[in-house]
Design a protein around this motif. Structure first.
Motif, mmCIF file in Angstrom:
data_model
loop_
_atom_site.group_PDB
_atom_site.id
_atom_site.type_symbol
_atom_site.label_atom_id
_atom_site.label_comp_id
_atom_site.label_asym_id
_atom_site.label_seq_id
_atom_site.Cartn_x
_atom_site.Cartn_y
_atom_site.Cartn_z
ATOM 1 N N LEU A 1 -7.918 -61.919 28.802
ATOM 2 C CA LEU A 1 -7.050 -60.826 29.245
ATOM 3 C C LEU A 1 -7.022 -59.696 28.206
ATOM 4 O O LEU A 1 -5.976 -59.151 27.869
ATOM 5 C CB LEU A 1 -5.627 -61.344 29.525
ATOM 6 C CG LEU A 1 -5.525 -62.369 30.657
ATOM 7 C CD1 LEU A 1 -4.107 -62.902 30.770
ATOM 8 C CD2 LEU A 1 -5.984 -61.767 31.984
ATOM 9 N N ASN B 1 3.914 -64.647 32.357
ATOM 10 C CA ASN B 1 4.265 -63.410 31.673
ATOM 11 C C ASN B 1 4.570 -62.261 32.630
ATOM 12 O O ASN B 1 4.487 -61.095 32.241
ATOM 13 C CB ASN B 1 3.129 -63.003 30.732
ATOM 14 C CG ASN B 1 3.120 -63.837 29.480
ATOM 15 O OD1 ASN B 1 3.827 -63.563 28.534
ATOM 16 N ND2 ASN B 1 2.320 -64.893 29.477
ATOM 17 N N ARG B 2 4.910 -62.586 33.855
ATOM 18 C CA ARG B 2 5.272 -61.527 34.798
ATOM 19 C C ARG B 2 6.436 -60.708 34.248
ATOM 20 O O ARG B 2 7.370 -61.231 33.650
ATOM 21 C CB ARG B 2 5.676 -62.143 36.146
ATOM 22 C CG ARG B 2 4.507 -62.671 36.957
ATOM 23 C CD ARG B 2 4.990 -63.277 38.245
ATOM 24 N NE ARG B 2 5.974 -64.332 37.987
ATOM 25 C CZ ARG B 2 6.574 -65.030 38.944
ATOM 26 N NH1 ARG B 2 6.302 -64.784 40.206
ATOM 27 N NH2 ARG B 2 7.438 -65.973 38.632
ATOM 28 N N TYR C 1 -1.341 -67.697 32.654
ATOM 29 C CA TYR C 1 -0.760 -66.787 31.664
ATOM 30 C C TYR C 1 -0.109 -65.597 32.356
ATOM 31 O O TYR C 1 1.011 -65.197 32.003
ATOM 32 C CB TYR C 1 -1.830 -66.317 30.687
ATOM 33 C CG TYR C 1 -1.257 -65.535 29.519
ATOM 34 C CD1 TYR C 1 -0.914 -66.176 28.342
ATOM 35 C CD2 TYR C 1 -1.031 -64.163 29.617
ATOM 36 C CE1 TYR C 1 -0.380 -65.469 27.273
ATOM 37 C CE2 TYR C 1 -0.487 -63.453 28.558
ATOM 38 C CZ TYR C 1 -0.160 -64.109 27.395
ATOM 39 O OH TYR C 1 0.394 -63.415 26.350
ATOM 40 N N ARG C 2 -0.803 -65.032 33.336
ATOM 41 C CA ARG C 2 -0.238 -63.895 34.064
ATOM 42 C C ARG C 2 1.068 -64.292 34.751
ATOM 43 O O ARG C 2 2.049 -63.552 34.745
ATOM 44 C CB ARG C 2 -1.237 -63.387 35.109
ATOM 45 C CG ARG C 2 -2.397 -62.584 34.548
ATOM 46 C CD ARG C 2 -3.121 -61.866 35.675
ATOM 47 N NE ARG C 2 -4.256 -61.110 35.196
ATOM 48 C CZ ARG C 2 -5.510 -61.513 35.284
ATOM 49 N NH1 ARG C 2 -5.792 -62.704 35.822
ATOM 50 N NH2 ARG C 2 -6.501 -60.775 34.841
ATOM 51 N N HIS C 3 1.063 -65.471 35.376
ATOM 52 C CA HIS C 3 2.265 -65.943 36.076
ATOM 53 C C HIS C 3 3.426 -66.110 35.106
ATOM 54 O O HIS C 3 4.553 -65.691 35.392
ATOM 55 C CB HIS C 3 1.975 -67.269 36.766
ATOM 56 C CG HIS C 3 3.184 -67.918 37.369
ATOM 57 N ND1 HIS C 3 3.794 -67.443 38.501
ATOM 58 C CD2 HIS C 3 3.924 -68.994 36.962
ATOM 59 C CE1 HIS C 3 4.849 -68.193 38.783
ATOM 60 N NE2 HIS C 3 4.945 -69.138 37.866
ATOM 61 N N GLU D 1 -6.073 -67.882 32.727
ATOM 62 C CA GLU D 1 -5.628 -66.493 32.839
ATOM 63 C C GLU D 1 -4.598 -66.330 33.959
ATOM 64 O O GLU D 1 -3.613 -65.595 33.809
ATOM 65 C CB GLU D 1 -6.818 -65.567 33.071
ATOM 66 C CG GLU D 1 -7.710 -65.436 31.846
ATOM 67 C CD GLU D 1 -8.804 -64.393 32.001
ATOM 68 O OE1 GLU D 1 -9.195 -63.773 31.001
ATOM 69 O OE2 GLU D 1 -9.270 -64.200 33.148
ATOM 70 N N LEU D 2 -4.800 -67.043 35.067
ATOM 71 C CA LEU D 2 -3.825 -66.995 36.165
ATOM 72 C C LEU D 2 -2.474 -67.536 35.712
ATOM 73 O O LEU D 2 -1.421 -66.958 36.020
ATOM 74 C CB LEU D 2 -4.345 -67.795 37.366
ATOM 75 C CG LEU D 2 -5.428 -67.143 38.218
ATOM 76 C CD1 LEU D 2 -5.971 -68.132 39.233
ATOM 77 C CD2 LEU D 2 -4.878 -65.912 38.935
#
Length: 236
Positions: free
Chosen positions: A25, A223-224, A219-221, A216-217
């Motif tokens: 990312l 860190n929304r 992490y994104r979830h 990565e998915l």
């Protein structure tokens, strides 16, 4: 207490080339381990053990120290974490520097949290363990595992468990592959080990491109922007 964080990062990754510094990312994946270790405030020093000059340069850019390069002996495919631990501790001992506790933090653990580091550290000292690691509960009872032969035929590994209810089977756990706290003078093979259970959402083994995408998915979830707390504030 004087604490040392060691982040092992060998240069010769094969399944994912340059895995330890590959962009995750937009940032080298090793940077996440370095930054969380520093942010935790638990460590007197955060170092990277590497044989690779590029990894050394990037690690120092993100705040880690590389006080010495890893030996050739511990830079091959057969070196284990215990070998890295021993080498680093012995090198510091030559400099007459001793740490009370060491934490080995893996370089490819971007889902690691400050909270996990702190709570597992407290657990080690409050319960008197020689080492502590975060673990994850298996989502399905391993006592009902199957084995498969070359033809595709399957059979239960433990057929006596076929008729047992899931809730009557003992829970089983596996290593999260993130970090290991160790008391000075001990190692990862000592039997007095403790475990700290974390959510499956905070864990992702990264061995291939699919694993990388899943990490990565997650992490994104985690860190929304509408989360109440960010991941690296220990809020997960």
């Amino acid at each position: 207490m004087k604490n040392l964080a060691i982040i092992p990062a060998r240069g010769g990754s094969k399944r994912i080339p340059k895995k330890n510094v590959k962009l995750f990312l937009g940032k080298p994946i090793i940077a996440y381990s370095i930054e969380v270790a520093i942010e935790s405030g638990l460590f007197d020093e955060v170092i990277v053990s590497t044989d690779d000059q590029e990894i050394s340069r990037i690690s120092q850019k993100y705040g880690a120290k590389v006080p010495f390069m890893r030996s050739e002996e511990n830079s091959n495919d057969f070196a284990i974490l215990n070998d890295v631990l021993t080498e680093v501790v012995e090198e510091y001992s030559k400099r007459e520097i001793v740490f009370d506790n060491v934490c080995i933090i893996l370089a490819t653990a971007p889902l690691i949290t400050v909270r996990s580091l702190k709570e597992s550290y407290d657990l080690m000292h409050n319960k008197g363990f020689d080492s502590v690691r975060p673990v994850v509960k298996f989502s399905y009872p391993i006592q009902r595992a199957f084995k498969m032969d070359a033809t595709g035929k399957v059979e239960m590994m433990h057929p006596q468990n076929y008729s047992m209810r899931s809730q009557d089977l003992e829970p089983a756990y596996h290593d999260s592959g993130q970090f290991y706290w160790i008391n000075q003078g001990k190692d990862l093979l000592d039997p007095n080990k403790g475990a700290f259970v974390i959510s499956e959402m905070l864990v992702q083994d990264i061995d291939d491109a699919d694993d990388w995408a899943l990490a990565e998915l997650k992490y994104r979830h985690l860190n929304r922007k509408n989360d109440n707390e960010l991941l690296h504030s220990g809020g997960c």
